[in-house]
Design an enzyme around this catalytic site. Structure first.
Site, PDB file in Angstrom:
ATOM      1  CG  LEU A 131       2.919 -96.636 -61.219  1.00  0.00           C
ATOM      2  CD1 LEU A 131       2.272 -95.271 -61.027  1.00  0.00           C
ATOM      3  CD2 LEU A 131       2.486 -97.581 -60.100  1.00  0.00           C
ATOM      4  CG  HIS A 132       2.904-102.468 -66.346  1.00  0.00           C
ATOM      5  ND1 HIS A 132       3.453-102.871 -65.164  1.00  0.00           N
ATOM      6  CD2 HIS A 132       2.450-103.589 -66.946  1.00  0.00           C
ATOM      7  CE1 HIS A 132       3.353-104.184 -65.059  1.00  0.00           C
ATOM      8  NE2 HIS A 132       2.745-104.658 -66.127  1.00  0.00           N
ATOM      9  NE  ARG A 133       0.096-105.854 -62.360  1.00  0.00           N
ATOM     10  CZ  ARG A 133       0.472-106.882 -63.099  1.00  0.00           C
ATOM     11  NH1 ARG A 133      -0.273-107.308 -64.091  1.00  0.00           N
ATOM     12  NH2 ARG A 133       1.598-107.508 -62.834  1.00  0.00           N
TER      13      ARG A 133
END
Ligand code: UD1
Length: 360
Positions: A205-207
């Protein structure tokens, strides 16, 4: 022919590596210059990838680092312009949809240097995503548009792009995956992390929409609960690490780790029971490998992965993570046919088009 390749982030390296090697083989007399903008700069986000992919050391390092969108984009433009002046390329090649892509395409077109865009025509139709703006602008100003899936054709036509600029060549990220398959199949990253192949959910998860606000804490709570049912492996992107509260991880089977090299990461995808992600590229890698993927986003610019049957859009809703065990119990796991031209030879097709320019 002089070609400058501009890369800046982890996925850029993966998408561009096969194109650089195909064009170096096809145009051995040409000058091939690699510019690394430095958007990603940690060793685990940058050098490890270049080494594993066999990309030669970049000729120019712009070292732009992190910043706001305007700062990062402006720094790339300011530092790239003199490099392009000196190199005097016939073509600038840019991949994907990150800030470095946008900045490089704009810099080159304003110097009247033709631009080739790898992975053109993807659209989420969500202009709150920074990548969507980068895609639209890069496609508008590029001369050669290399498409990796058929829906890109209609997306580009709807924006008035003439067919002559489009070349449907396939997916260069899958070229890299195919080229590395023997190596990642024997990498056994699951064993190194202490999990059984076929039993765990791999998470990335990085957005900003997910990790820059309160949804991250909610997602961590859900992952802790999921880990009680299925082991979870979560290599944490630096952006996410910065936003994550230490208290968030609370189960022995929730394995948080540093970002991984590409071979180890592909090894984990191939051995995962399922993947949970907000990444674009991982939706594609799971489709190629036939691994169930749950995408924690409201939309995807890669609907071909949903149609293939491997990818499920959960929405931008961490609460939906709770449904993953039941969804896995119900689904029949078959490795679907990969989408057209996701066959390991996209970069060869790009090289055909570009080499053709020298003879015409
Ligand atoms: C960028 C891309 C995104 C892509 C992702 C792949 C844009 C707008 N976003 O997001 O589309 O999916 O790369 O990973 O271009 N950081 C480090 N070390 C690094 C790089 C970043 O610590 O090597 C941290 C910094 O705190 C930085 C933050 O991560 O501020 C975000 O980095 P940035 O390059 O702005 O965007 P990404 O989230 O990596």
């Amino acid at each position: 022919m002089r070609i400058v390749y501009v890369v800046g982030t982890r996925p850029n390296f993966v998408k561009t590596a096969p194109v650089i090697s195909a064009l170096r083989a096809r145009l051995p007399e040409g000058r091939h210059t690699i510019v690394h903008t430095g958007q990603h700069y940690d060793r685990l986000m940058s050098e490890v990838f270049l080494e594993e992919l066999g990309v030669p050391a970049p000729d120019h390092m712009l070292e732009v680092g992190s910043g706001t969108h305007a700062q990062q984009t402006a720094r790339v433009m300011e530092r790239l312009e003199p490099v392009l002046s000196t190199e005097g390329p016939d073509l600038v090649v840019v991949p994907g949809d990150v800030n470095s892509t946008l900045a490089a395409a704009l810099t080159a077109v304003k110097m009247e240097i033709p631009v080739a865009h790898i992975e053109s025509g993807l659209r989420s139709f969500d202009r709150t995503m920074p990548e969507e703006i980068n895609r639209i602008v890069a496609d508008q100003v590029s001369d050669l548009l290399f498409l990796h899936s058929a829906e890109a054709i209609e997306n580009l036509r709807a924006e008035g792009v003439p067919d002559e600029r489009m070349h449907f060549v396939g997916n260069t990220m899958i070229d890299t995956l195919v080229a590395l398959e023997d190596r990642f199949r024997s990498a056994n990253a699951a064993a190194t992390l202490g999990v059984e192949p076929g039993t765990f959910v791999l998470v990335t998860l990085h957005r900003p929409a997910l990790v820059d606000g309160p949804l991250l804490a909610e997602a961590m709570g859900q992952l802790t609960a999921l880990a009680a049912a299925i082991p979870v492996v979560f290599p944490v992107h630096p952006r996410t690490r910065k936003m994550m509260e230490e208290a968030a991880a609370g189960h022995p089977d929730l394995h948080l780790c540093e970002p991984l090299g590409y071979l180890d990461f592909l090894s984990l995808i191939a051995d995962a029971r399922a993947v949970l992600t907000d990444s674009g590229g991982i939706q594609e890698e799971t489709t190629y490998l036939g691994i169930p993927c749950f995408t924690l986003r409201a939309n995807t610019e890669r609907p071909v992965t949903v149609r293939a049957g491997t990818n499920t859009l959960l929405g931008l809703d961490p609460g939906a993570i709770a449904g993953i065990p039941a969804a896995l119990a119900e689904r029949a796991d078959e490795r679907p046919e990969p989408p057209p031209l996701w066959d390991g030879r996209a970069a060869e097709r790009i090289a055909d088009v570009i080499a053709g320019l020298t003879s015409s």
